[in-house]
Structure formats: structure tokens, C-alpha cells
Motif scaffolding. Structure first.
Motif, PDB file in Angstrom:
ATOM      1  N   PRO A  31       0.830  -1.216   0.000  1.00 40.77           N
ATOM      2  CA  PRO A  31       0.000   0.000   0.000  1.00 40.77           C
ATOM      3  C   PRO A  31       0.860   1.259   0.000  1.00 40.77           C
ATOM      4  CG  PRO A  31      -0.028  -1.058   2.154  1.00 40.77           C
ATOM      5  CD  PRO A  31       0.643  -2.018   1.218  1.00 40.77           C
ATOM      6  N   SER A  32       0.468   2.235  -0.804  1.00 43.02           N
ATOM      7  CA  SER A  32       1.270   3.447  -0.937  1.00 43.02           C
ATOM      8  C   SER A  32       0.652   4.640  -0.219  1.00 43.02           C
ATOM      9  CB  SER A  32       1.441   3.793  -2.427  1.00 43.02           C
ATOM     10  OG  SER A  32       0.174   3.906  -3.047  1.00 43.02           O
ATOM     11  N   VAL A  33      -0.604   4.518   0.219  1.00 46.71           N
ATOM     12  CA  VAL A  33      -1.262   5.609   0.941  1.00 46.71           C
ATOM     13  C   VAL A  33      -2.055   5.021   2.091  1.00 46.71           C
ATOM     14  CG1 VAL A  33      -1.461   7.144  -1.067  1.00 46.71           C
ATOM     15  CG2 VAL A  33      -3.303   5.538  -0.552  1.00 46.71           C
ATOM     16  N   PRO A  34      -2.296   5.803   3.148  1.00 52.00           N
ATOM     17  CA  PRO A  34      -3.128   5.293   4.247  1.00 52.00           C
ATOM     18  C   PRO A  34      -4.583   5.180   3.838  1.00 52.00           C
ATOM     19  CG  PRO A  34      -2.537   7.580   4.623  1.00 52.00           C
ATOM     20  CD  PRO A  34      -1.759   7.149   3.422  1.00 52.00           C
ATOM     21  N   ASP A  35      -5.359   4.425   4.624  1.00 51.62           N
ATOM     22  CA  ASP A  35      -6.786   4.220   4.322  1.00 51.62           C
ATOM     23  C   ASP A  35      -7.537   5.533   4.202  1.00 51.62           C
ATOM     24  OD1 ASP A  35      -7.401   1.152   6.204  1.00 51.62           O
ATOM     25  OD2 ASP A  35      -6.385   1.555   4.316  1.00 51.62           O
ATOM     26  N   SER A  36      -7.180   6.522   5.037  1.00 49.59           N
ATOM     27  CA  SER A  36      -7.914   7.781   5.036  1.00 49.59           C
ATOM     28  C   SER A  36      -7.794   8.493   3.689  1.00 49.59           C
ATOM     29  CB  SER A  36      -7.393   8.697   6.149  1.00 49.59           C
ATOM     30  OG  SER A  36      -5.997   8.888   6.020  1.00 49.59           O
ATOM     31  N   GLU A  37      -6.611   8.400   3.069  1.00 52.70           N
ATOM     32  CA  GLU A  37      -6.408   9.035   1.760  1.00 52.70           C
ATOM     33  C   GLU A  37      -7.234   8.313   0.696  1.00 52.70           C
ATOM     34  OE1 GLU A  37      -4.330  11.667  -1.061  1.00 52.70           O
ATOM     35  OE2 GLU A  37      -4.824  11.715   1.066  1.00 52.70           O
ATOM     36  N   TYR A  38      -7.217   6.962   0.724  1.00 46.90           N
ATOM     37  CA  TYR A  38      -7.999   6.175  -0.224  1.00 46.90           C
ATOM     38  C   TYR A  38      -9.485   6.489  -0.059  1.00 46.90           C
ATOM     39  CZ  TYR A  38      -9.803   2.101  -2.719  1.00 46.90           C
ATOM     40  OH  TYR A  38     -10.475   1.283  -3.587  1.00 46.90           O
ATOM     41  N   ASP A  39      -9.959   6.544   1.190  1.00 46.18           N
ATOM     42  CA  ASP A  39     -11.373   6.842   1.459  1.00 46.18           C
ATOM     43  C   ASP A  39     -11.777   8.193   0.880  1.00 46.18           C
ATOM     44  OD1 ASP A  39     -11.748   4.447   2.773  1.00 46.18           O
ATOM     45  OD2 ASP A  39     -11.343   5.302   4.752  1.00 46.18           O
ATOM     46  N   ARG A  40     -10.914   9.201   1.003  1.00 45.52           N
ATOM     47  CA  ARG A  40     -11.241  10.530   0.480  1.00 45.52           C
ATOM     48  C   ARG A  40     -11.386  10.510  -1.035  1.00 45.52           C
ATOM     49  NH1 ARG A  40      -8.079  12.771   4.796  1.00 45.52           N
ATOM     50  NH2 ARG A  40      -6.163  12.506   3.609  1.00 45.52           N
ATOM     51  N   LEU A  41     -10.453   9.822  -1.703  1.00 43.46           N
ATOM     52  CA  LEU A  41     -10.527   9.722  -3.159  1.00 43.46           C
ATOM     53  C   LEU A  41     -11.809   9.007  -3.590  1.00 43.46           C
ATOM     54  CD1 LEU A  41      -6.815   8.685  -3.877  1.00 43.46           C
ATOM     55  CD2 LEU A  41      -7.826  10.944  -4.204  1.00 43.46           C
ATOM     56  N   PHE A  42     -12.127   7.909  -2.880  1.00 42.24           N
ATOM     57  CA  PHE A  42     -13.309   7.116  -3.227  1.00 42.24           C
ATOM     58  C   PHE A  42     -14.585   7.934  -3.017  1.00 42.24           C
ATOM     59  CE2 PHE A  42     -14.241   2.687  -4.282  1.00 42.24           C
ATOM     60  CZ  PHE A  42     -15.619   2.674  -4.171  1.00 42.24           C
ATOM     61  N   GLN A  43     -14.637   8.655  -1.885  1.00 38.65           N
ATOM     62  CA  GLN A  43     -15.806   9.480  -1.603  1.00 38.65           C
ATOM     63  C   GLN A  43     -16.003  10.574  -2.654  1.00 38.65           C
ATOM     64  OE1 GLN A  43     -15.203  10.588   2.660  1.00 38.65           O
ATOM     65  NE2 GLN A  43     -17.366  10.076   2.814  1.00 38.65           N
ATOM     66  N   GLU A  44     -14.883  11.167  -3.067  1.00 34.74           N
ATOM     67  CA  GLU A  44     -14.979  12.232  -4.061  1.00 34.74           C
ATOM     68  C   GLU A  44     -15.541  11.691  -5.370  1.00 34.74           C
ATOM     69  OE1 GLU A  44     -12.197  15.527  -6.403  1.00 34.74           O
ATOM     70  OE2 GLU A  44     -11.309  14.306  -4.800  1.00 34.74           O
ATOM     71  N   LEU A  45     -15.078  10.503  -5.789  1.00 33.96           N
ATOM     72  CA  LEU A  45     -15.585   9.910  -7.024  1.00 33.96           C
ATOM     73  C   LEU A  45     -17.062   9.536  -6.869  1.00 33.96           C
ATOM     74  CD1 LEU A  45     -15.074   8.929  -9.878  1.00 33.96           C
ATOM     75  CD2 LEU A  45     -14.254   6.751  -8.932  1.00 33.96           C
ATOM     76  N   GLN A  46     -17.433   8.993  -5.710  1.00 33.45           N
ATOM     77  CA  GLN A  46     -18.836   8.665  -5.467  1.00 33.45           C
ATOM     78  C   GLN A  46     -19.712   9.921  -5.574  1.00 33.45           C
ATOM     79  OE1 GLN A  46     -18.614   6.625  -1.623  1.00 33.45           O
ATOM     80  NE2 GLN A  46     -19.603   4.871  -2.564  1.00 33.45           N
ATOM     81  N   GLN A  47     -19.247  11.011  -5.004  1.00 34.35           N
ATOM     82  CA  GLN A  47     -20.008  12.255  -5.023  1.00 34.35           C
ATOM     83  C   GLN A  47     -20.195  12.756  -6.464  1.00 34.35           C
ATOM     84  OE1 GLN A  47     -21.470  13.638  -2.418  1.00 34.35           O
ATOM     85  NE2 GLN A  47     -22.353  15.265  -3.690  1.00 34.35           N
ATOM     86  N   LEU A  48     -19.107  12.682  -7.243  1.00 33.74           N
ATOM     87  CA  LEU A  48     -19.205  13.126  -8.644  1.00 33.74           C
ATOM     88  C   LEU A  48     -20.205  12.263  -9.419  1.00 33.74           C
ATOM     89  CD1 LEU A  48     -15.481  13.884  -9.618  1.00 33.74           C
ATOM     90  CD2 LEU A  48     -17.327  15.529  -9.250  1.00 33.74           C
ATOM     91  N   GLU A  49     -20.161  10.944  -9.190  1.00 37.10           N
ATOM     92  CA  GLU A  49     -21.052  10.055  -9.926  1.00 37.10           C
ATOM     93  C   GLU A  49     -22.500  10.202  -9.455  1.00 37.10           C
ATOM     94  OE1 GLU A  49     -19.353   6.191  -9.548  1.00 37.10           O
ATOM     95  OE2 GLU A  49     -17.855   6.535 -11.116  1.00 37.10           O
ATOM     96  N   THR A  50     -22.708  10.633  -8.214  1.00 38.43           N
ATOM     97  CA  THR A  50     -24.062  10.900  -7.728  1.00 38.43           C
ATOM     98  C   THR A  50     -24.618  12.151  -8.387  1.00 38.43           C
ATOM     99  OG1 THR A  50     -23.569   9.862  -5.598  1.00 38.43           O
ATOM    100  CG2 THR A  50     -25.451  11.349  -5.672  1.00 38.43           C
ATOM    101  N   GLU A  51     -23.785  13.168  -8.483  1.00 39.62           N
ATOM    102  CA  GLU A  51     -24.218  14.428  -9.094  1.00 39.62           C
ATOM    103  C   GLU A  51     -24.344  14.306 -10.614  1.00 39.62           C
ATOM    104  OE1 GLU A  51     -21.759  17.685  -7.943  1.00 39.62           O
ATOM    105  OE2 GLU A  51     -21.843  17.215  -5.804  1.00 39.62           O
ATOM    106  N   TYR A  52     -23.491  13.474 -11.229  1.00 35.61           N
ATOM    107  CA  TYR A  52     -23.502  13.311 -12.692  1.00 35.61           C
ATOM    108  C   TYR A  52     -23.595  11.822 -13.014  1.00 35.61           C
ATOM    109  CZ  TYR A  52     -21.687  18.086 -12.476  1.00 35.61           C
ATOM    110  OH  TYR A  52     -21.502  19.425 -12.209  1.00 35.61           O
ATOM    111  N   PRO A  53     -24.819  11.241 -12.991  1.00 38.26           N
ATOM    112  CA  PRO A  53     -24.997   9.796 -13.210  1.00 38.26           C
ATOM    113  C   PRO A  53     -24.400   9.297 -14.512  1.00 38.26           C
ATOM    114  CG  PRO A  53     -27.016  10.805 -12.416  1.00 38.26           C
ATOM    115  CD  PRO A  53     -26.088  11.933 -12.733  1.00 38.26           C
ATOM    116  N   GLU A  54     -24.298  10.187 -15.515  1.00 37.30           N
ATOM    117  CA  GLU A  54     -23.750   9.757 -16.801  1.00 37.30           C
ATOM    118  C   GLU A  54     -22.264   9.363 -16.711  1.00 37.30           C
ATOM    119  OE1 GLU A  54     -24.971  12.656 -15.897  1.00 37.30           O
ATOM    120  OE2 GLU A  54     -24.305  14.313 -17.196  1.00 37.30           O
ATOM    121  N   LEU A  55     -21.619   9.720 -15.584  1.00 40.44           N
ATOM    122  CA  LEU A  55     -20.214   9.338 -15.383  1.00 40.44           C
ATOM    123  C   LEU A  55     -20.073   7.858 -15.037  1.00 40.44           C
ATOM    124  CD1 LEU A  55     -18.710  12.275 -13.254  1.00 40.44           C
ATOM    125  CD2 LEU A  55     -18.015  11.602 -15.555  1.00 40.44           C
TER     126      LEU A  55
END
Length: 787
Positions: A31-55
Motif C-alpha cells: 500500500p502506498s497511501v493510508p486508508d484515510s487518503e484512499y477513502d477521500r478519493l473514493f468518496q470524491e468519485l462517489q459524489q461526482l457520480e451521484t451528481e452526474y450519473p452519466e459518469l
């Protein structure tokens, strides 16, 4: 609404980065990053896909758990997907989860649900398949749909039953759980790696994953891994209880380990209370957890709630504040400690981790810097667990810009300008010394160095040492800065008027401090020994030295080999004590203190059990003659009876010694040819005579009342005591003859457990060690002290 180009670009960037992290975590086990960093990236992508379902696309990381594993093991397709859990990062997220569950189930307002709760272990998720009660396959979770066959490795874990206990299990039963590495085992594993100059693991989870993916099961068998089950998968040809908690209890009855902290609570408030309670207990657990998993307890309700694409709707992982974060190492500075050790300290870009803002972290020593490969300017992963000092655990080399700089040890002390020297490690054995470079660099300035003087004085006046109340660190720093104190003895030369010049001192407080210093002239010998700050001598060792030798003068004279006959004193510690006492500077410090009227309470003769206790064969063994072990030493002692005839012997005499091998004779002759060895042997015998340990000395008849009531017993204190401090409890136990340890083992006699007791209490219960609460402990103390 059209899709902005910046949003599309950011989503693609996030997908690429998350996939890269998945590859490193699931495939490379690096692993190259801690869980907290991975969680932030994942949450950001989830948020974008919620706002823009076409993604959203089938290739998005949000639609699957992780990348397929490496091909080093056979693939296993999970009959039921091993899905991930959604995360809650705060109370609002948790409240929203409970609200969604109630709404989907159509529950009336105020109707309370039962939730099964258990710690979220920080390890590797696995699936165990049992057929007719026998383990037939073990697999990693992998990407949730396809994992790796690790059956041979998992069979080596003693916490995994190869055959289920009892009866009534289904024909086919899939048990799911976590394989993890307890903290103590992780530390031992890394210690072994460092000793062998091998790469260490970043954290216990990484160690567990690496251990399970060994192609040689023999390597896995040597790793301290444990399995804990948390759910079931496939169930065919049999029935299981219809609540999650009862199902786990049934698995436990069949021989599978479940978490002792598992509970069933009612509603959101019950979840909050459990989360807070485990959060406080987290650092006392024997293993790492990063949150709590909450599941709707009834399985029929779980079925009604169902799943989303990657996670069940009936469960959530409420994460604790991150214990690992990424930040930048701005610079490395060097601090000087009490013994002159030069310690590198990382100055960090402030980062919130483990519940606090961290701006500094320990780097231990230059060897640790080399092991990490860290440079000033690097982006690093910082870890903080509870009250543990923050530390750098990994460098993120991918973020290097080329402007980073190497860390160099200073040639001169940053405080006093004296030379800095690297310590030497001396390994002694069979009459030889092997010298190598140590990991520590030291300033040679001693008490001339203001930093060393300040730290030495802080230690000298501390509670376990001279216990001078009212003299804090800030006051000591001012006394040193104004050159009112240049050695510990100078404390006893201070007047009330000197304290009046310090910030925060008035007439009364100055008089009180003066009186406290004066009162400390009468001190227990053990406290004084500890106050001197001898390397490797803690308060326990100081007590042993005082109790067994009985006087400071004997300690000042004691030879290293004689010290090794005392309890818990090894050869290296013995040399540290001897070298400290023979150092001219230290001798002067002690003489100055004695000249200021320091007197010792309870000085005595050598401990009765040591008087006349050292036989000639024991002396011969301690002289470390090549080829001479216990049997050879006994043969020499029986033949010569005293030391001098042995020292005068030659080859023709040694041949006459019964049961003495040629190898032993050669070893004796090689020593007799060394004048230094002969002198050491004579000096050691002379000191045994002077101290009363020699076999010719008449031991005192043991008095019936001299045996302390807890002599030979090991006690452990854990949790918070309300009627006294842990240190006060320790003092009273030591006075009764007990040894007070920091860890529980099968040799522990009794554990005293106050509120908040954690892993030590659990281990005591597991081993069947007697446990007393504080009330029972106080009763027991009163009985023993009045006897």
C-alpha cells in the motif's frame, strides 16, 4: 445539464489513481497511501457520480471492490460475492444510515432496531469453506467476486479449526472472517527482520497480507496470524440461527473464534454508546481496529433491505479518526537527551491524525532514517495511535520532486558545540569482545552540555527518583540557563532567595521548595540509584540492586561478573552499571552529592539469600572458559576445591581431572595463558569474599519472618485505580516482595484490574490467572501489610 469537461477529467483522474492504489494493495501487497487518503478519493468519485450519473460505468471503481489478484495462486470464484461496506465518518453519517434502514423497512417513528456491533479488524478478509464439517478451501476476498486459493497457508493457523467441533453443522458452510496480526506479534516480526537486516512491514495489516500470500506455507506457519469470523456465506443442507449475533455464537460453539467485544445494542443511541466505548478502549486492545461494523441483527430484515452494487444496505463501517495521514516533512532537527543521545526529530507540515494536530514525529536514530530512506522535503505517511508518539512509517517516493535533501548527522552538538561520536556496541561471550557501530550518536559534553544537564536534573528530581515536589521542568531550565545549577549537587546549595528570582515563585512557595530539597537528603537507596540515570537501569532494576547489594559503596565497586548473579541483571546491563560507576565524571557527581549530606534509608548487608551462595563451580562457569560448561565446571571445582590451585595448573595436572574433555582442557589452558583473565578471576573471587557471597562465607540462618509475603510472585496492574495511583499500588506490592510486570503470562500470579482494563484483563481470563478488582485488592493489601 451538460457534463463539464473539468468534472469528466477529474473523474477519470480519480479512477486511474484509485485503480493504481487497488493494484498496489490487492496485487503487490505494498500500500502506498493510508486508508484515510484512499477513502477521500473514493468518496470524491462517489459524489461526482451521484451528481452526474452519466459518469457511472461498469469499469468505475465504485462498481467493484478491487483489481483481480496476482496469478501466483489458483483463482477461486466466490459463490456469493464478498462485498465491501459503506463507511460512516461521523455521527451524521451514522444517523443517516439508521434513518435509511428504518425508512426502507417502513418502521414507525420511535420503533427501535437491534444492531450487532463488532470491531472492524484491520487485516485481510477471507472465506473458509467447510463440507461435512471439514475445511476444504480457504480463499482471499480478492475483488469480491474472484479471490486466491490460500488453503495450504490457512491450514497452518491454529485459530482455524480443520474440523468443526460438535454437531449439527450444515453440509456446506462458508465462514467469512478476518485474518490479522496482533500488535505484539507484529513488533516481534519486525524486530526479527531488523536483526536479519531484512525489509520490515509498514503495519500489521500489511504484514498479515504478506504472510498469507507466501508460496511456502512453512513461512506462513511461523507468522503470528489469527483468524476471527464475522459472517457466513453459502449455507446448504442445514439451518443456522436467524439473527447475526446468534449465528456467530453458533459458529463459536463449533470451534471458530469470534470477537470478544461483539455486542447487540438497541437503536442509534446504543450504536453511539458502543462506538464511544470502543474508541476509548481501542489502544488497549491487542490488535488494530479502524472502526466499528454495525449490522441489522435480524437476517430476515437484512434480506428485505438487500444490496446496492457493491455493499449491503443493512450494514455500515463507522470509521475512527484516521491514525495514518500524508504530510510533508519540512526539516529534520536534532535534540539532545539526558545521556547525550542525539535524536532526529521530523518537523512536519501540520496534519490532523489520530484525533490531534501533529507537527512533529520521532525518527528514532540515523539507522531508522536510512531504513526509511527519508529525505527532508519528502511526503510521508505519519502514524499516531492513542498516546503513542507520532512516527513516520513510510516515504511516498512517487511524490518526490528532486528538491529533497539528504539528512546528515551533525558533527558538533547543536546545544553546546561539543563533538558528536557514534556509540559502539560490544558483544561479549566466551572471553571475547566483538565491537560494532551502534545506532546512537552522542554528544561528549556531559553536564557541560546544557541540554544534558537539564534532562539529567529533570530525571533526578522526578517522582520515582528523588521526588522533589515543586521543581518543574520550566524552573530547572531557568536554573540551568542562569548557571545557578551546574550539577545535581548544586540543587542542595540553592537558597530561598535563588527561587524568588524564578517566574511563579513567591516567598512561601520558595520556602516550600527549599524545604522539599532539604528533605530529599534522606532518601531510599533504590530511589537514589534510579535518580543517577544509569543507562538501562529503570526503577525496577534500581530496587533490585539496592535490595540485593544493600549499599551504594558495594554498587560502586561491583565488578560486572558479580552483578550478573543478581536477579534480572544480564552481562550487557552489568557492564553499563560498572562503566557508569567507574567513569571519573560520574564518580565526582556522586561524591559531590554525598558531600551535600545525602543519606540512605535502609542500607544493609548483602541480601541473606546471597550470602555464601556462590560456589566454586558457579564462579568457574561465570568466567566463561571456552569449552567448559556446567559439567566441566563441576569437575574442575570438585578436583581443585579452591581457585588458586586451578590458576596454577598446567596441562599435566588438567589431564588428571576426571570427566574433563580435551576441548575443556584446551579452553582452560588458553585462559591461563592470559594474565588479564587470571587477574580477573582473582579479583572476582576477592570481591565475592569481601561482599560475603563466597562459598567459604557462612550464610546467615534465614529468619522465618524475613520472607516477604509476595516473594516470588509476579503481579500485573491494569486499568484505572480510583483509591490510589498505579504507581502507589506498585510501590506497595514491591514492598511486599512482589515483582510488578507490564504484561500477563502463564507465570503471572495475580492481575489487579480497574475500570478500563483491556487486553491484559482479557489475556488473564484466557489463561485462568486470578483477577482482583480494586476493592478486593485493597482488602488483600491490608491483610498482608498487617500480618
Amino acid at each position: 445539464m451538460s457534463l463539464p469537461e473539468s468534472v469528466s477529467s477529474r473523474a477519470e483522474q480519480l479512477r486511474t489513481e484509485i485503480e493504481q492504489h487497488n493494484y498496489r494493495y490487492y496485487v503487490l501487497d505494498q500500500p502506498s497511501v493510508p486508508d484515510s487518503e484512499y477513502d477521500r478519493l473514493f468518496q470524491e468519485l462517489q459524489q461526482l457520480e451521484t451528481e452526474y450519473p452519466e459518469l457511472v460505468s461498469a469499469e468505475s471503481p465504485t462498481q467493484r471492490v478491487g483489481k483481480k489478484p496476482d496469478t501466483g495462486f489458483a483463482e477461486v470464484t466466490h459463490e456469493q460475492p464478498m462485498l465491501s461496506l459503506d463507511n460512516a465518518f461521523g455521527e451524521e453519517d451514522m444517523a443517516a444510515f439508521v434513518r435509511r434502514v428504518q425508512e426502507r423497512l417502513g418502521l414507525a417513528t420511535g420503533e427501535v432496531l437491534d444492531f450487532a456491533c463488532e470491531p472492524k479488524l484491520d487485516g485481510l478478509a477471507v472465506s473458509l469453506m467447510y463440507e461435512q464439517g471439514r475445511l476444504v478451501r480457504a480463499a482471499t476476498r480478492g475483488d469480491g467476486y474472484t479471490g486466491e486459493d490460500i488453503t495450504l497457508n490457512v491450514r497452518t493457523l491454529k485459530s482455524v479449526p480443520l474440523r468443526l467441533m460438535g454437531e449439527g453443522w450444515p453440509e456446506r458452510l462458508e465462514v467469512r472472517g478476518e485474518i490479522y496480526m496482533p500488535r505484539a506479534g507484529f513488533e516481534r516480526l519486525n524486530e526479527q527482520a531488523r536483526a536479519a537486516d531484512e525489509k520490515t512491514f509498514v503495519n500489521p495489516r500489511n504484514a498479515a497480507a504478506g504472510s498469507l500470500r507466501q508460496l511456502d506455507p512453512g513461512i506462513t506457519a511461523k507468522r503470528p496470524l489469527e483468524f476471527c469470523c464475522y459472517s457466513t456465506g453459502v449455507v446448504e443442507g442445514g439451518e443456522l440461527p436467524q439473527t447475526h449475533a446468534a449465528r456467530l455464537q453458533q459458529l463459536n460453539a463449533w470451534g471458530l473464534k469470534i470477537n470478544a467485544e461483539m455486542r447487540v445494542v438497541q437503536g442509534l443511541e446504543g450504536c453511539r454508546e458502543y462506538f464511544n466505548a470502543l474508541g476509548q478502549k481501542r489502544d488497549q486492545l491487542a490488535y488494530d481496529i479502524d472502526g466499528i461494523v454495525f449490522k441489522v441483527d435480524r437476517l430476515d430484515l437484512q434480506e428485505r433491505l438487500g444490496y446496492v452494487s457493491r455493499a449491503p444496505r443493512w450494514a455500515i463501517a463507522h470509521k475512527f479518526p484516521a491514525q495514518e495521514e500524508i504530510t510533508q516533512l519540512k526539516a529534520v532537527e536534532f535534540q539532545v537527551g539526558r545521556t547525550g543521545a542525539i535524536t532526529p526529530v521530523a518537523r512536519l507540515e501540520p496534519v490532523f491524525v489520530g484525533g490531534v494536530t501533529v507537527s512533529n514525529a520521532t525518527l528514532h536514530n540515523m539507522d531508522e532514517i536510512a531504513r526509511l530512506g527519508v529525505k527532508a522535503g519528502d511526503h510521508v505517511i505519519v502514524r499516531r495511535a492513542g498516546d503513542v508518539i507520532p512516527q513516520i512509517v513510510q516515504v511516498i517516493e512517487d511524490r518526490r520532486s528532486g528538491d529533497e535533501t539528504e539528512v546528515q548527522i551533525p558533527e558538533h552538538c547543536p546545544v553546546c558545540g561539543s563533538d558528536v561520536e557514534r556509540t559502539r556496541l560490544v558483544k561479549r561471550g566466551k572471553g571475547r569482545e566483538q565491537v560494532s557501530e551502534g545506532a546512537i550518536y552522542r554528544c561528549v559534553g556531559r553536564l557541560f552540555c546544557r541540554a544534558q544537564l537539564t534532562q539529567a536534573l529533570i530525571h533526578f528530581v522526578s517522582r520515582k527518583a528523588m521526588d522533589i515536589d515543586g521543581l518543574g521542568e520550566k524552573s530547572i531550565e531557568l536554573l540551568v540557563e542562569r548557571e545557578l545549577v551546574k550539577s545535581p549537587a548544586d540543587l542542595y546549595r540553592l537558597q530561598v532567595t535563588d527561587f524568588l528570582t524564578l517566574e511563579g515563585f513567591a516567598q512561601l512557595s520558595s520556602e516550600n521548595l527549599y524545604n522539599a530539597i532539604a528533605a530529599s537528603r534522606q532518601v531510599e537507596l533504590a530511589r537514589f540509584i534510579y535518580a543517577l540515570g544509569i543507562p538501562e537501569v529503570g526503577d525496577g532494576t534500581a530496587r533490585s540492586l539496592a535490595a540485593k547489594l544493600g549499599s551504594l559503596q558495594r554498587l560502586r565497586e561491583a565488578q560486572p561478573l558479580l552483578l550478573t548473579w543478581l536477579p534480572d541483571i544480564g552481562l550487557e546491563v552489568a557492564h553499563e552499571i560498572h562503566n557508569f560507576m567507574q567513569d571519573e565524571h560520574n564518580r565526582q557527581v556522586i561524591d559531590d552529592l554525598l558531600a551535600q549530606g545525602i543519606e540512605f534509608k535502609g542500607e544493609a548487608d548483602i541480601a541473606p539469600e546471597l550470602q555464601g551462595s556462590i560456589s566454586l563451580d558457579m564462579l568457574i562457569q561465570r568466567l566463561d572458559i571456552p569449552g567448559v560448561a556446567k559439567t566441566g565446571a563441576q569437575a574442575l571445582a570438585k578436583y581443585f576445591s579452591t581457585l588458586e590451585p586451578l590458576l596454577a595448573a598446567d596441562e599435566s595436572v588438567l589431564v588428571e581431572v576426571p570427566k574433563l574433555s580435551k576441548k575443556a582442557r584446551d579452553g582452560v589452558m588458553s585462559c591461563l595463558r592470559q594474565p588479564e583473565w587470571v587477574a580477573t578471576a582473582r579479583a572476582l573471587e576477592a570481591q565475592l569474599l569481601a561482599f560475603g557471597l563466597h562459598w567459604s562465607c557462612e550464610p546467615e540462618a534465614p529468619a522465618a519472618a524475613s520472607q516477604q509475603p509476595l516473594q516470588g510472585q509476579t503481579w500485573v496492574l491494569t486499568g484505572t485505580l480510583e483509591q490510589m495511583t498505579r504507581d502507589q499500588a506498585k510501590e506497595r506490592l514491591l514492598a511486599l516482595g512482589a515483582k510488578v510486570s507490564g504484561s500477563v503470562s502463564s507465570k503471572t500470579h495475580t492481575v489487579v484490574a480497574g475500570p478500563g482494563a483491556g487486553s491484559k484483563l482479557a489475556k488473564a481470563e484466557q489463561l485462568g490467572v486470578p483477577v482482583l478488582d480494586e476493592a478486593a485488592f485493597l482488602v488483600r493489601l491490608a491483610e498482608l501489610e498487617s500480618a
